[in-house]
Design a protein around this motif. Structure first.
Motif, PDB file in Angstrom:
ATOM      1  N   ALA A 433       0.829  -1.209   0.000  1.00 25.07           N
ATOM      2  CA  ALA A 433       0.000   0.000   0.000  1.00 25.07           C
ATOM      3  C   ALA A 433       0.860   1.253   0.000  1.00 25.07           C
ATOM      4  O   ALA A 433       0.566   2.254  -0.696  1.00 25.07           O
ATOM      5  CB  ALA A 433      -0.929  -0.026   1.212  1.00 25.07           C
ATOM      6  N   ILE A 434       1.951   1.273   0.795  1.00 26.14           N
ATOM      7  CA  ILE A 434       2.847   2.433   0.845  1.00 26.14           C
ATOM      8  C   ILE A 434       3.458   2.685  -0.527  1.00 26.14           C
ATOM      9  O   ILE A 434       3.615   3.842  -0.966  1.00 26.14           O
ATOM     10  CB  ILE A 434       3.958   2.212   1.902  1.00 26.14           C
ATOM     11  N   ARG A 435       3.777   1.576  -1.230  1.00 27.49           N
ATOM     12  CA  ARG A 435       4.430   1.694  -2.528  1.00 27.49           C
ATOM     13  C   ARG A 435       3.533   2.415  -3.537  1.00 27.49           C
ATOM     14  O   ARG A 435       4.010   3.159  -4.390  1.00 27.49           O
ATOM     15  CB  ARG A 435       4.810   0.297  -3.038  1.00 27.49           C
ATOM     16  N   TYR A 436       2.214   2.215  -3.420  1.00 26.12           N
ATOM     17  CA  TYR A 436       1.315   2.774  -4.437  1.00 26.12           C
ATOM     18  C   TYR A 436       0.443   3.912  -3.919  1.00 26.12           C
ATOM     19  O   TYR A 436      -0.344   4.476  -4.676  1.00 26.12           O
ATOM     20  CB  TYR A 436       0.407   1.647  -4.983  1.00 26.12           C
ATOM     21  N   ALA A 437       0.560   4.258  -2.626  1.00 24.69           N
ATOM     22  CA  ALA A 437      -0.258   5.343  -2.074  1.00 24.69           C
ATOM     23  C   ALA A 437       0.269   6.704  -2.509  1.00 24.69           C
ATOM     24  O   ALA A 437       1.461   6.876  -2.795  1.00 24.69           O
ATOM     25  CB  ALA A 437      -0.291   5.241  -0.558  1.00 24.69           C
ATOM     26  N   CYS A 457      -8.401  -4.869   7.094  1.00 26.55           N
ATOM     27  CA  CYS A 457      -8.424  -4.132   5.825  1.00 26.55           C
ATOM     28  C   CYS A 457      -7.261  -3.148   5.777  1.00 26.55           C
ATOM     29  O   CYS A 457      -6.974  -2.450   6.760  1.00 26.55           O
ATOM     30  CB  CYS A 457      -9.733  -3.379   5.646  1.00 26.55           C
ATOM     31  N   VAL A 458      -6.598  -3.065   4.605  1.00 27.96           N
ATOM     32  CA  VAL A 458      -5.504  -2.126   4.357  1.00 27.96           C
ATOM     33  C   VAL A 458      -5.911  -1.263   3.163  1.00 27.96           C
ATOM     34  O   VAL A 458      -6.143  -1.787   2.058  1.00 27.96           O
ATOM     35  CB  VAL A 458      -4.181  -2.855   4.075  1.00 27.96           C
ATOM     36  N   ASP A 459      -6.032   0.040   3.373  1.00 28.80           N
ATOM     37  CA  ASP A 459      -6.480   0.977   2.335  1.00 28.80           C
ATOM     38  C   ASP A 459      -5.354   1.936   1.961  1.00 28.80           C
ATOM     39  O   ASP A 459      -4.526   2.313   2.805  1.00 28.80           O
ATOM     40  CB  ASP A 459      -7.671   1.798   2.841  1.00 28.80           C
ATOM     41  N   ASP A 460      -5.344   2.319   0.678  1.00 31.85           N
ATOM     42  CA  ASP A 460      -4.433   3.374   0.243  1.00 31.85           C
ATOM     43  C   ASP A 460      -5.211   4.358  -0.628  1.00 31.85           C
ATOM     44  O   ASP A 460      -6.316   4.065  -1.090  1.00 31.85           O
ATOM     45  CB  ASP A 460      -3.222   2.800  -0.503  1.00 31.85           C
ATOM     46  N   ASP A 461      -4.618   5.532  -0.862  1.00 29.95           N
ATOM     47  CA  ASP A 461      -5.292   6.562  -1.653  1.00 29.95           C
ATOM     48  C   ASP A 461      -4.654   6.708  -3.026  1.00 29.95           C
ATOM     49  O   ASP A 461      -4.599   7.798  -3.604  1.00 29.95           O
ATOM     50  CB  ASP A 461      -5.294   7.907  -0.917  1.00 29.95           C
ATOM     51  N   GLY A 462      -4.140   5.582  -3.547  1.00 27.90           N
ATOM     52  CA  GLY A 462      -3.554   5.592  -4.885  1.00 27.90           C
ATOM     53  C   GLY A 462      -4.626   5.568  -5.956  1.00 27.90           C
ATOM     54  O   GLY A 462      -5.775   5.960  -5.738  1.00 27.90           O
ATOM     55  N   PHE A 477       4.884 -13.838  -8.853  1.00 27.80           N
ATOM     56  CA  PHE A 477       5.576 -12.972  -9.796  1.00 27.80           C
ATOM     57  C   PHE A 477       4.629 -12.148 -10.654  1.00 27.80           C
ATOM     58  O   PHE A 477       5.012 -11.649 -11.709  1.00 27.80           O
ATOM     59  CB  PHE A 477       6.523 -13.786 -10.700  1.00 27.80           C
ATOM     60  N   ALA A 478       3.381 -12.013 -10.199  1.00 26.09           N
ATOM     61  CA  ALA A 478       2.446 -11.132 -10.902  1.00 26.09           C
ATOM     62  C   ALA A 478       2.669  -9.704 -10.397  1.00 26.09           C
ATOM     63  O   ALA A 478       2.796  -9.469  -9.192  1.00 26.09           O
ATOM     64  CB  ALA A 478       1.011 -11.565 -10.654  1.00 26.09           C
ATOM     65  N   THR A 479       2.728  -8.744 -11.320  1.00 30.13           N
ATOM     66  CA  THR A 479       2.913  -7.329 -10.947  1.00 30.13           C
ATOM     67  C   THR A 479       1.805  -6.501 -11.561  1.00 30.13           C
ATOM     68  O   THR A 479       1.155  -6.911 -12.531  1.00 30.13           O
ATOM     69  CB  THR A 479       4.277  -6.801 -11.419  1.00 30.13           C
ATOM     70  N   GLN A 480       1.597  -5.335 -10.970  1.00 33.26           N
ATOM     71  CA  GLN A 480       0.534  -4.458 -11.442  1.00 33.26           C
ATOM     72  C   GLN A 480       1.017  -3.662 -12.648  1.00 33.26           C
ATOM     73  O   GLN A 480       2.211  -3.422 -12.830  1.00 33.26           O
ATOM     74  CB  GLN A 480       0.117  -3.520 -10.307  1.00 33.26           C
ATOM     75  N   ASP A 481       0.034  -3.284 -13.490  1.00 34.29           N
ATOM     76  CA  ASP A 481       0.406  -2.587 -14.726  1.00 34.29           C
ATOM     77  C   ASP A 481       0.815  -1.136 -14.421  1.00 34.29           C
ATOM     78  O   ASP A 481       0.798  -0.682 -13.284  1.00 34.29           O
ATOM     79  CB  ASP A 481      -0.735  -2.649 -15.735  1.00 34.29           C
ATOM     80  N   ASN A 482       1.141  -0.415 -15.481  1.00 37.49           N
ATOM     81  CA  ASN A 482       1.707   0.931 -15.340  1.00 37.49           C
ATOM     82  C   ASN A 482       0.710   1.975 -14.868  1.00 37.49           C
ATOM     83  O   ASN A 482       1.081   3.114 -14.592  1.00 37.49           O
ATOM     84  CB  ASN A 482       2.314   1.383 -16.676  1.00 37.49           C
ATOM     85  N   SER A 483      -0.581   1.620 -14.791  1.00 33.80           N
ATOM     86  CA  SER A 483      -1.551   2.592 -14.304  1.00 33.80           C
ATOM     87  C   SER A 483      -1.328   2.895 -12.838  1.00 33.80           C
ATOM     88  O   SER A 483      -1.794   3.904 -12.333  1.00 33.80           O
ATOM     89  CB  SER A 483      -2.982   2.068 -14.518  1.00 33.80           C
ATOM     90  N   ARG A 484      -0.647   1.993 -12.129  1.00 36.47           N
ATOM     91  CA  ARG A 484      -0.274   2.253 -10.737  1.00 36.47           C
ATOM     92  C   ARG A 484       1.113   2.889 -10.777  1.00 36.47           C
ATOM     93  O   ARG A 484       2.132   2.203 -10.929  1.00 36.47           O
ATOM     94  CB  ARG A 484      -0.241   0.949  -9.932  1.00 36.47           C
ATOM     95  N   ASN A 485       1.200   4.181 -10.671  1.00 35.48           N
ATOM     96  CA  ASN A 485       2.471   4.888 -10.759  1.00 35.48           C
ATOM     97  C   ASN A 485       3.336   4.515  -9.561  1.00 35.48           C
ATOM     98  O   ASN A 485       3.023   4.839  -8.429  1.00 35.48           O
ATOM     99  CB  ASN A 485       2.219   6.403 -10.792  1.00 35.48           C
ATOM    100  N   LYS A 486       4.401   3.840  -9.807  1.00 35.96           N
ATOM    101  CA  LYS A 486       5.192   3.304  -8.711  1.00 35.96           C
ATOM    102  C   LYS A 486       6.672   3.504  -8.989  1.00 35.96           C
ATOM    103  O   LYS A 486       7.118   3.520 -10.130  1.00 35.96           O
ATOM    104  CB  LYS A 486       4.904   1.819  -8.530  1.00 35.96           C
ATOM    105  N   LEU A 516     -10.770   5.557   0.423  1.00 31.11           N
ATOM    106  CA  LEU A 516      -9.772   6.617   0.260  1.00 31.11           C
ATOM    107  C   LEU A 516      -9.523   6.937  -1.209  1.00 31.11           C
ATOM    108  O   LEU A 516      -8.793   7.886  -1.508  1.00 31.11           O
ATOM    109  CB  LEU A 516      -8.451   6.201   0.925  1.00 31.11           C
ATOM    110  N   GLY A 517     -10.047   6.098  -2.089  1.00 33.39           N
ATOM    111  CA  GLY A 517      -9.894   6.343  -3.522  1.00 33.39           C
ATOM    112  C   GLY A 517      -8.973   5.383  -4.224  1.00 33.39           C
ATOM    113  O   GLY A 517      -8.946   5.326  -5.456  1.00 33.39           O
ATOM    114  N   GLY A 518      -8.203   4.625  -3.467  1.00 35.50           N
ATOM    115  CA  GLY A 518      -7.276   3.675  -4.083  1.00 35.50           C
ATOM    116  C   GLY A 518      -7.784   2.239  -3.970  1.00 35.50           C
ATOM    117  O   GLY A 518      -8.934   1.948  -4.250  1.00 35.50           O
ATOM    118  N   ALA A 519      -6.887   1.355  -3.522  1.00 36.68           N
ATOM    119  CA  ALA A 519      -7.218  -0.067  -3.406  1.00 36.68           C
ATOM    120  C   ALA A 519      -7.403  -0.445  -1.944  1.00 36.68           C
ATOM    121  O   ALA A 519      -6.766   0.138  -1.047  1.00 36.68           O
ATOM    122  CB  ALA A 519      -6.126  -0.918  -4.034  1.00 36.68           C
TER     123      ALA A 519
END
Length: 526
Positions: A433-437, A457-462, A477-486, A516-519
Motif C-alpha cells: 500500500a505504501i508503494r502505491y499510495a 483491511c488495508v487501504d491506500d489513496d492511490g 511474480f504477478a505485478t501491477q500494470d503501469n496505471s499504478r504509478n510506482k 480513500l480512492g485507491g485499493a
C-alpha cells in the motif's frame, strides 16, 4: 475392505440361519404344487369309492357303513362335519372344486375331501414314509376296489375295472391269477384272500388282492413321490448359496472395476498426463481411495505447474541484478577513479541486497506453497497485536501517513491465528500500500458480532486496481500494470505469500475499491 469382509460374513451367517430356520417352510412352498397334484392322484380314487359306498344311504345307514369300513383301513378313517376341521381359504376353494386337501396334524398327514351334497368331509390318514406305511395306507383302497368289482360277474370285471380306474390318478389293473409269477408264499396268501405286498426293489412296493370266486387279481402299483421331494433341501441350499455367490460376484466386479479405474489413472499420471483423474461415485466402496488419489494428483499437478512457473520467473528475476552486478564489476576493473569505484561498489551492494531479498521471498513462498507450512494457531488479543505490528512498520512509511484502528468489538476480542505469519501478511500488505499510495495508508481491524469473523483491511489513496487485474495479482511474480504509478515494482511475490498465509488460516482475501480512492485489501478469518 474390512467393511466388505464383515458384510460377506454376515451374509453367509444370515443364509445359514435362514436355511436352518426356514428350510421346512421354504420346502413346503416350493413343493406345494407337486404335493397337491400328488395327493390328488393318490386320494381321488379312494374318496370316489368311499362316496359310492355311502351314496343314497340315510344318516343311520351311512354311519353304519362308515363303521364297517373303518376297520379295513389300518390308518384312521372318519366322516366329520365340515365345521370340525379348520381350512384356509385356499383349502376351502379346492374342496369346493371337488379336489383333495392335505393337512399336517400332530406331525401326521391327513387327506380331506368333501362328501357331495352334504356338510360332511372325509378324513383319512396317509403315510408313504416306509414300505410298511405304504402297505397300510393302500390296504383300505384295495378293499374298496375289491368290494366294487365283486358286484360284477368275472366276465364283466375287466370292463368294470376299466371304468373304475378312470377315477384313479395311478394305474390300477386286473391281472390274471394264472399269469402271476410270484413266489409260492405270496400265491398261498392270495388264495387265502389276504392282501399281498411284494417289494420289487428298494422303495418299490406292489400290492395284490384276489377277487373272490374270480380268476382276476387286483394290482395296485407303487406310487412315486414327487421327483422334487428328495432334492428340495439341496435345491434350497443351492439357491441360497447361488444368491451369495452372485452377490459376492457383483461386489468383486465393482471392486475390480473401481481398482481398474484407479490403476489406469495412476498409469496415465505416471506417464506425464497430470490431468488424469479417477471417475467415481460417492457410494462407491473405493470412493475415499479415489478421492485421495484425485486430491494427490491435483496437489501434485499444481505443485509441478507452480514449480515450472517459479523456475521461469526466478530465472527472469535473477537475470537483471546479475547483469547489473557484472556491469559494475567490469567497470570497477577498468576505472581508477576512487569515486567511481565507490559508486560501483555501492551499486553492487544494492544488487546483492536485492538478490538477498529475492531469495528470502522465494524461501518464504516455497514454505507456504500448496499449504506445506502449517499455521501455529494461538489465541491472541487483536488490538495489542495490531499496535505492535504497525509500530514496527512506521519507519517504512516515509512521507506516507500511516494510521491504524480497531473497532469497539475488536478492542475486547481475541482471535486464533499464527502471529508470525500474520505479521508477514500485514507487512506485505502495508508495504504494498505504501508503494502505491499518494499520501495516506489506513489499516483497520473489526469483528463481526454474528459469526465472530475477524476482518483486517488495508487501504491506500492511490489510483486503485482494475477489477480484471485483481485475481491475477495473487499469483507468483504477478505485478501491477503501469496505471499504478510506482517507483519500484518489487518481485511480485508479496501478494502470493499473503494468499498462502490466508489459506493456512482457512480465510479469504479480496481486493476492493477503497473509500480513500485507491485499493483496499481485506483479509477475513474465523
Amino acid at each position: 475392505m474390512i467393511k466388505l469382509f464383515i458384510t460377506l460374513n454376515v451374509l453367509l451367517i444370515a443364509v445359514l440361519v435362514s436355511y436352518l430356520l426356514g428350510v421346512d417352510s421354504y420346502g413346503q412352498y416350493l413343493v406345494r404344487p407337486f404335493q397337491e397334484n400328488y395327493y390328488q392322484n393318490i386320494g381321488k380314487g379312494t374318496f370316489n369309492l368311499l362316496n359310492r359306498q355311502v351314496e343314497g344311504l340315510n344318516d343311520a345307514e351311512r354311519d353304519a357303513k362308515v363303521d364297517e369300513l373303518i376297520p379295513r383301513f389300518d390308518y384312521p378313517l372318519a366322516l366329520l362335519r365340515r365345521d370340525e376341521v379348520e381350512f384356509s381359504a385356499h383349502e376351502t376353494e379346492r374342496l369346493e372344486q371337488g379336489l383333495i386337501v392335505r393337512k399336517e396334524v400332530f406331525d401326521a398327514d391327513f387327506l380331506y375331501a368333501y362328501l357331495p351334497d352334504s356338510d360332511l368331509v372325509w378324513s383319512a390318514a396317509f403315510d408313504q414314509t416306509l414300505a410298511m406305511d405304504e402297505e397300510s395306507t393302500a390296504s383300505g383302497t384295495a378293499y374298496l376296489i375289491q368290494q366294487e368289482l365283486e358286484q360284477f360277474p368275472p366276465a364283466q370285471q375287466p370292463a368294470a375295472m376299466a371304468e373304475l380306474k378312470q377315477a384313479f390318478g395311478f394305474e390300477i389293473s386286473l391281472l390274471a391269477r394264472d399269469a402271476l409269477t410270484l413266489e409260492d408264499q405270496y400265491l398261498r396268501k392270495l388264495d387265502a384272500g389276504k392282501l399281498v405286498s411284494v417289494v420289487k426293489s428298494e422303495d418299490n412296493l406292489q400290492l395284490y388282492l384276489q377277487l373272490k370266486n374270480s380268476p382276476w387279481v387286483v394290482h395296485v402299483p407303487h406310487i412315486e413321490l414327487p421327483w422334487i421331494a428328495p432334492f428340495i433341501n439341496l435345491m434350497i441350499l443351492g439357491t441360497l448359496l447361488l444368491l451369495v455367490a452372485l452377490t459376492s460376484l457383483f461386489w468383486v466386479w465393482t471392486l475390480w472395476r473401481d481398482l481398474s479405474r484407479i490403476r489406469k489413472a495412476a498409469e496415465q499420471f505416471g506417464a506425464g498426463e497430470y490431468d488424469a483423474r479417477v471417475p467415481y461415485k460417492k457410494r462407491s466402496r473405493l470412493a475415499q481411495l479415489s478421492q485421495a488419489f484425485n486430491n494427490m494428483a491435483e496437489q501434485t499437478q499444481r505443485s509441478i505447474r507452480s514449480h515450472k512457473e517459479l523456475t521461469s520467473a526466478v530465472s527472469h528475476e535473477l537475470r537483471t541484478p546479475v547483469a547489473r552486478m557484472r556491469f559494475s564489476l567490469d567497470m570497477l576493473e577498468d576505472t581508477k577513479d576512487a569515486s567511481d569505484k565507490s559508486r560501483y561498489i555501492s551499486n553492487m551492494n544494492t544488487d546483492m541486497d536485492e538478490l538477498d531479498s529475492l531469495l528470502n521471498e522465494l524461501l518464504t513462498y516455497a514454505r507456504l506453497d500448496l499449504g506445506s507450512s502449517t499455521a501455529n494457531l494461538e489465541i491472541e488479543a487483536l488490538c495489542p497485536w495490531l499496535d505492535e505490528a504497525m509500530n514496527s512498520l512506521l519507519p517504512l512509511s516515509g512521507a506516507i501517513v500511516l494510521t491504524w484502528e480497531c473497532d469497539d468489538l475488536a478492542k475486547q476480542s481475541t482471535a486464533k491465528f499464527d502471529s508470525v505469519l500474520m505479521n508477514r501478511l500485514l507487512s506485505n500488505l502495508v508495504q504494498n500500500a505504501i508503494r502505491y499510495a499518494s499520501t495516506r495508508v489506513s489499516v483497520s481491524v473489526s469483528v463481526n458480532a454474528d459469526n465472530h469473523q475477524v476482518l483486517l483491511c488495508v487501504d491506500d489513496d492511490g489510483v486503485g486496481i482494475p477489477v480484471g487485474e485483481r485475481e491475477r495479482l495473487f499469483e507468483a511474480f504477478a505485478t501491477q500494470d503501469n496505471s499504478r504509478n510506482k517507483a519500484n515494482d518489487g518481485f511480485g511475490l508479496g501478494l502470493a505469500i499473503v494468499k498462502r498465509i490466508v489459506n493456512a488460516h482457512e480465510g479469504r482475501v479480496e481486493i476492493q475499491d477503497s473509500p480513500l480512492g485507491g485499493a483496499r485489501f481485506c483479509v477475513s478469518w474465523a
